[in-house]
Design an enzyme around this catalytic site. Structure first.
Site, PDB file in Angstrom:
ATOM      1  N   ASN A  10       7.700  26.562  11.963  1.00  0.00           N
ATOM      2  CA  ASN A  10       7.224  24.974  12.172  1.00  0.00           C
ATOM      3  C   ASN A  10       6.428  24.932  13.314  1.00  0.00           C
ATOM      4  OD1 ASN A  10       7.662  24.064   9.323  1.00  0.00           O
ATOM      5  ND2 ASN A  10       9.764  24.281   9.844  1.00  0.00           N
ATOM      6  N   ASP A  70      11.923  34.498  16.678  1.00  0.00           N
ATOM      7  CA  ASP A  70      12.646  33.538  17.636  1.00  0.00           C
ATOM      8  C   ASP A  70      12.476  34.052  18.945  1.00  0.00           C
ATOM      9  OD1 ASP A  70      14.439  31.370  17.315  1.00  0.00           O
ATOM     10  OD2 ASP A  70      16.078  32.569  17.525  1.00  0.00           O
ATOM     11  N   THR A  71      12.456  32.922  19.923  1.00  0.00           N
ATOM     12  CA  THR A  71      12.196  33.218  21.289  1.00  0.00           C
ATOM     13  C   THR A  71      13.316  32.700  22.166  1.00  0.00           C
ATOM     14  OG1 THR A  71       9.960  33.599  21.012  1.00  0.00           O
ATOM     15  CG2 THR A  71      10.442  32.778  23.133  1.00  0.00           C
ATOM     16  N   TYR A 152       9.005  25.673  27.866  1.00  0.00           N
ATOM     17  CA  TYR A 152       9.272  25.979  29.428  1.00  0.00           C
ATOM     18  C   TYR A 152       8.264  26.328  30.133  1.00  0.00           C
ATOM     19  CZ  TYR A 152      14.033  25.521  27.689  1.00  0.00           C
ATOM     20  OH  TYR A 152      15.330  24.979  27.094  1.00  0.00           O
ATOM     21  N   LYS A 173      -2.335  33.561  29.479  1.00  0.00           N
ATOM     22  CA  LYS A 173      -0.966  33.891  29.150  1.00  0.00           C
ATOM     23  C   LYS A 173      -0.793  34.838  28.201  1.00  0.00           C
ATOM     24  CE  LYS A 173       2.987  31.363  26.685  1.00  0.00           C
ATOM     25  NZ  LYS A 173       3.519  30.204  25.972  1.00  0.00           N
ATOM     26  N   HIS A 178       5.334  37.734  26.139  1.00  0.00           N
ATOM     27  CA  HIS A 178       6.481  38.027  25.211  1.00  0.00           C
ATOM     28  C   HIS A 178       6.339  37.987  23.925  1.00  0.00           C
ATOM     29  CE1 HIS A 178       6.558  33.957  26.468  1.00  0.00           C
ATOM     30  NE2 HIS A 178       6.959  33.626  25.119  1.00  0.00           N
ATOM     31  N   ARG A 179       5.462  36.964  23.446  1.00  0.00           N
ATOM     32  CA  ARG A 179       5.143  36.872  22.041  1.00  0.00           C
ATOM     33  C   ARG A 179       4.022  37.980  21.449  1.00  0.00           C
ATOM     34  NH1 ARG A 179       5.148  31.981  22.282  1.00  0.00           N
ATOM     35  NH2 ARG A 179       7.222  31.715  21.341  1.00  0.00           N
TER      36      ARG A 179
HETATM   37  P1  ITT Z   1      10.494  28.114  14.789  1.00  0.00           P
HETATM   38  O1  ITT Z   1       9.911  27.134  13.625  1.00  0.00           O
HETATM   39  O2  ITT Z   1       9.882  29.229  15.014  1.00  0.00           O
HETATM   40  O3  ITT Z   1      11.939  28.288  14.789  1.00  0.00           O
HETATM   41  P2  ITT Z   1      11.243  26.695  17.303  1.00  0.00           P
HETATM   42  O4  ITT Z   1      10.502  25.702  18.137  1.00  0.00           O
HETATM   43  O5  ITT Z   1      12.523  26.520  16.833  1.00  0.00           O
HETATM   44  O6  ITT Z   1      10.362  27.088  16.081  1.00  0.00           O
HETATM   45  P3  ITT Z   1      12.441  28.938  19.014  1.00  0.00           P
HETATM   46  O7  ITT Z   1      13.900  28.619  18.517  1.00  0.00           O
HETATM   47  O8  ITT Z   1      11.726  30.266  18.713  1.00  0.00           O
HETATM   48  O9  ITT Z   1      11.363  28.007  18.202  1.00  0.00           O
HETATM   49  O10 ITT Z   1      12.053  28.658  20.504  1.00  0.00           O
HETATM   50  C1  ITT Z   1      12.985  28.210  21.427  1.00  0.00           C
HETATM   51  C2  ITT Z   1      12.508  27.412  22.314  1.00  0.00           C
HETATM   52  O11 ITT Z   1      12.067  28.253  23.498  1.00  0.00           O
HETATM   53  C3  ITT Z   1      11.232  26.373  22.006  1.00  0.00           C
HETATM   54  O12 ITT Z   1      11.370  25.140  21.523  1.00  0.00           O
HETATM   55  C4  ITT Z   1      10.447  26.371  23.410  1.00  0.00           C
HETATM   56  O13 ITT Z   1      11.405  25.297  24.076  1.00  0.00           O
HETATM   57  C5  ITT Z   1      10.943  27.710  24.081  1.00  0.00           C
HETATM   58  N1  ITT Z   1       9.671  28.663  23.821  1.00  0.00           N
HETATM   59  C6  ITT Z   1       9.661  29.623  22.847  1.00  0.00           C
HETATM   60  N2  ITT Z   1       8.512  30.212  23.420  1.00  0.00           N
HETATM   61  C7  ITT Z   1       7.975  29.833  24.428  1.00  0.00           C
HETATM   62  C8  ITT Z   1       6.904  30.155  25.270  1.00  0.00           C
HETATM   63  O14 ITT Z   1       6.007  31.122  24.889  1.00  0.00           O
HETATM   64  N3  ITT Z   1       6.805  29.392  26.276  1.00  0.00           N
HETATM   65  C9  ITT Z   1       7.544  28.395  26.615  1.00  0.00           C
HETATM   66  N4  ITT Z   1       8.840  28.015  25.997  1.00  0.00           N
HETATM   67  C10 ITT Z   1       8.908  28.693  24.834  1.00  0.00           C
END
Ligand code: ITT
Length: 195
Positions: A10, A70-71, A152, A173, A178-179
Site C-alpha cells: 500500500n 519488506d524493507t 528515512y 537513488k 536496496h530496492r
Molecule cells: P508495505 O505496504 O509494503 O508494507 P510499508 O510502508 O509498511 O509498506 P515497510 O514496512 O517495508 O513498508 O517499510 C518500513 C519503513 O522503512 C517505511 O515506512 C519507511 O519509513 C522505511 N523505508 C523503506 N524503504 C525506504 C527507502 O527506500 N528509503 C527510506 N525509507 C525507507
C-alpha cells in the site's frame, strides 16, 4: 506478451520506485491498480517473514503471481534497529518525521553512524515462493536534508555519495538503491523462467 505481477503493497512511494526500474517486459500492478483494498499486517520479527506474509495473503486472495517486499533500515550502533520495526519506530502513527527525529536523538552522541537499508522481496511465481535480497550500505547524517523520496531518505547517505537519498532524483537513488538491487534479481529470475 508482457508478464503481469501484482505488487502487494500500500506504499505508493515503493510502487513508483518499482515501476521506474521494470522494463517493458513486466507490468507491475499495485494493490490499488488491481482493485484490492486491504491492510496486510506485518506481525513478524524478520523482514523475510513479513514479506512472505504479504505475498501469501495477496496470492491466496487473487490466485495470481505476485510479489511483496519488506524493507528495514539497520543501524550498526543501534544493534540493527530500527530494522523490521522501521515503519513504526516512533509509534503506530508510522510518521516519517517522528521516526527520523527519534533516530537522530538515539544517535545524538554517536560517531559511528554506519547503516544499511535491506530489502527482501518475496515472489510467488506459479505457486512457489522465491526470496531476493538487496542491500545498500551508507551512513546516517547529523541532520535531515532534501525533500524527495520517503521514509528515512533525508538522513541516509549511501556509500559512494555525498548527498542524501532525499536530495537525489529517483534515477540517482536507483543507482544505489536496496530496492532496485533486489528487484534486478527478481527481473533476472523472471527473464530466465520466461526465456
Ligand atoms: P508495505 O505496504 O509494503 O508494507 P510499508 O510502508 O509498511 O509498506 P515497510 O514496512 O517495508 O513498508 O517499510 C518500513 C519503513 O522503512 C517505511 O515506512 C519507511 O519509513 C522505511 N523505508 C523503506 N524503504 C525506504 C527507502 O527506500 N528509503 C527510506 N525509507 C525507507
Amino acid at each position: 506478451m508482457p508478464t503481469t505481477l501484482i505488487f502487494a503493497t500500500n506504499n505508493t512511494n515503493k510502487v513508483k520506485e518499482i515501476k521506474s526500474v521494470v522494463g517493458e517486459n513486466l507490468i507491475v500492478l499495485s494493490l490499488a491498480d488491481a482493485g484490492i483494498n486491504i491492510d496486510i499486517p506485518e506481525p513478524f520479527d524478520t523482514l523475510e517473514a513479513n514479506a512472505t506474509e504479504k505475498s501469501t495473503v495477496i496470492h491466496q486472495l487473487t490466485k495470481k503471481n505476485c510479489f511483496s517486499e519488506d524493507t528495514g533500515l539497520e543501524v550498526a550502533a543501534l544493534n540493527g534497529a530500527p530494522g523490521v520495526k522501521s515503519a513504526r519506530y516512533a509509534g503506530e502513527g508510522r510518521d516519517f518525521q517522528s521516526n527520523i527525529d527519534l533516530l537522530l536523538l538515539n544517535l545524538q552522541h554517536e560517531h559511528h553512524r554506519a547503516a544499511q537499508f535491506r530489502t527482501v522481496i518475496s515472489l510467488i511465481w506459479e505457486q512457489q515462493e522465491y526470496l531476493f535480497e538487496g542491500i545498500c550500505t551508507g551512513k546516517i547524517s547529523h541532520e535531515p536534508k532534501g525533500t524527495k523520496g520517503f521514509g528515512y531518505d533525508p538522513v541516509f547517505i549511501p556509500d559512494g555519495a555525498i548527498i542524501s537519498f532525499a536530495e537525489m532524483t529517483m534515477d540517482e537513488k536507483n543507482q544505489f538503491s536496496h530496492r532496485k538491487k533486489a528487484m534486478n534479481k527478481l527481473i533476472d529470475f523472471l527473464m530466465q523462467k520466461l526465456s
